[in-house]
Design an enzyme around this catalytic site. Structure first.
Site, mmCIF file in Angstrom:
data_model
loop_
_atom_site.group_PDB
_atom_site.id
_atom_site.type_symbol
_atom_site.label_atom_id
_atom_site.label_comp_id
_atom_site.label_asym_id
_atom_site.label_seq_id
_atom_site.Cartn_x
_atom_site.Cartn_y
_atom_site.Cartn_z
ATOM 1 N N LYS A 65 1.994 0.014 5.623
ATOM 2 C CA LYS A 65 3.041 0.796 6.281
ATOM 3 C C LYS A 65 2.590 2.243 6.427
ATOM 4 O O LYS A 65 1.899 2.777 5.558
ATOM 5 C CB LYS A 65 4.332 0.737 5.467
ATOM 6 C CG LYS A 65 5.063 -0.602 5.571
ATOM 7 C CD LYS A 65 6.391 -0.532 4.848
ATOM 8 C CE LYS A 65 7.181 -1.817 5.031
ATOM 9 N NZ LYS A 65 8.485 -1.776 4.329
ATOM 10 N N HIS A 82 7.259 -13.204 2.440
ATOM 11 C CA HIS A 82 7.388 -12.162 1.430
ATOM 12 C C HIS A 82 7.512 -12.741 0.022
ATOM 13 O O HIS A 82 7.267 -12.036 -0.967
ATOM 14 C CB HIS A 82 8.591 -11.272 1.749
ATOM 15 C CG HIS A 82 8.277 -9.807 1.682
ATOM 16 N ND1 HIS A 82 7.354 -9.190 2.515
ATOM 17 C CD2 HIS A 82 8.732 -8.833 0.854
ATOM 18 C CE1 HIS A 82 7.274 -7.915 2.213
ATOM 19 N NE2 HIS A 82 8.097 -7.665 1.203
#
Length: 297
Positions: A172, A243
């Site tokens: 990110k 995830h």
């Protein structure tokens, strides 16, 4: 609609100067457009006319739609960032948001697989055909590194160094990190590169590591499909999402004595608080073990 010109300037700013990911940019744009639409319905004619009552009413409306607290908090953050930008670039007041509080986070413990479940998942998907070989390599790499699905699908061949057992990923905020890869994952990826990828590639040519049955780069949606199919094949009747492998990676490391800072580094979390949720999972696992094992629990 008011504010579209300013919104376009803000989107350019977070794309070009702040280097936000394309997904974050889309979320910010969507959230701010929703707020601008609300202001339009309220008859607000200029961004400088926004007051606390407008901000509070907007958030109240979000609660009325039963939106998750995390989503509401994200929208508040996006609008606050927008107004900070407006204040700096256009001298538009940001006072309306100074007293606006984020909703308290709902504490949800992340779901993860126990080691026995992981063993069953690997065993149930062994095979010598190209797709089975690819699937095992994909699963091994997710479990070995704890990377996000977006990071997995972005890995190119040059990002791998199997001799040293390292993979480079872009996280990110375009933050680059290097993650060690264990022996099981190294062997599985080597097997995939030698005996599967070239067969799946057919007439296509690109450097993305994982490919689908047509030889095209595997997408995040494709990874979800692969994992669901692997669950069915292993006869594990639990929901899976990519995830969960990240949660499993972190939980298993902490359960085995890894320190929190190291896990934070491996996961690519900028804040330690993001990693600390896994200590709660570990404690809950310990509590369940005690309750099941102690004769007077």
């Amino acid at each position: 609609m008011i504010g579209l010109k300013e919104l376009h300037s803000f989107i350019s700013y977070i794309q070009l100067e702040r280097n936000y990911s394309s997904l974050t940019v889309k979320e910010y744009e969507k959230d701010i457009e929703q707020f601008l639409g609300f202001l339009n319905l309220e008859g607000v004619e200029h961004l400088n006319d926004v007051e606390y009552v407008h901000a509070r009413l907007f958030v109240t409306n979000l609660y009325d739609t039963k939106l998750a607290r995390t989503s509401i908090s994200r929208k508040i953050s996006a609008i606050r960032s927008f107004y900070k930008f407006l204040h700096r670039e256009f001298n538009i007041s940001e006072d309306a948001f100074h007293s606006l509080y984020h909703p308290k986070k709902e504490v949800k413990l992340p779901h993860f697989f126990y080691e026995e479940e992981m063993d069953k998942l690997f065993e149930g998907n062994k095979g010598s055909d190209p797709l089975s070989i690819r699937n095992i390599a994909l699963l091994e790499l997710l479990y070995a590194t704890g990377i996000r699905v977006s990071e997995l699908t972005s890995i190119e061949l040059l990002h791998l160094d199997l001799n040293f057992g390292i993979v480079r990923v872009m996280g990110k905020g375009r933050k680059e990190r290097y993650i060690p890869v264990g022996d099981y994952a190294i062997k599985a990826v080597e097997d995939y590169l030698e005996n599967s990828r070239s067969t799946l590639m057919k007439k296509t040519s690109h450097s993305t590591l994982f490919v689908n049955s047509r030889g095209e780069p595997l997408t995040a949606r494709g990874v979800r499909y692969v994992l669901n199919e692997m669950m069915k094949k292993a006869s594990i009747h639990t929901k899976i999402y990519p995830h969960m492998m990240r949660h499993t990676f972190a939980t298993h490391l902490l359960n085995s004595g890894a320190d929190l800072r190291s896990v934070q580094e491996l996961l690519g979390h900028s804040q330690l608080s993001s990693t600390q949720i896994y200590t709660h999972v570990s404690k809950e696992h310990l509590r369940k073990t005690y309750m099941n094992a102690h004769p007077r629990a």
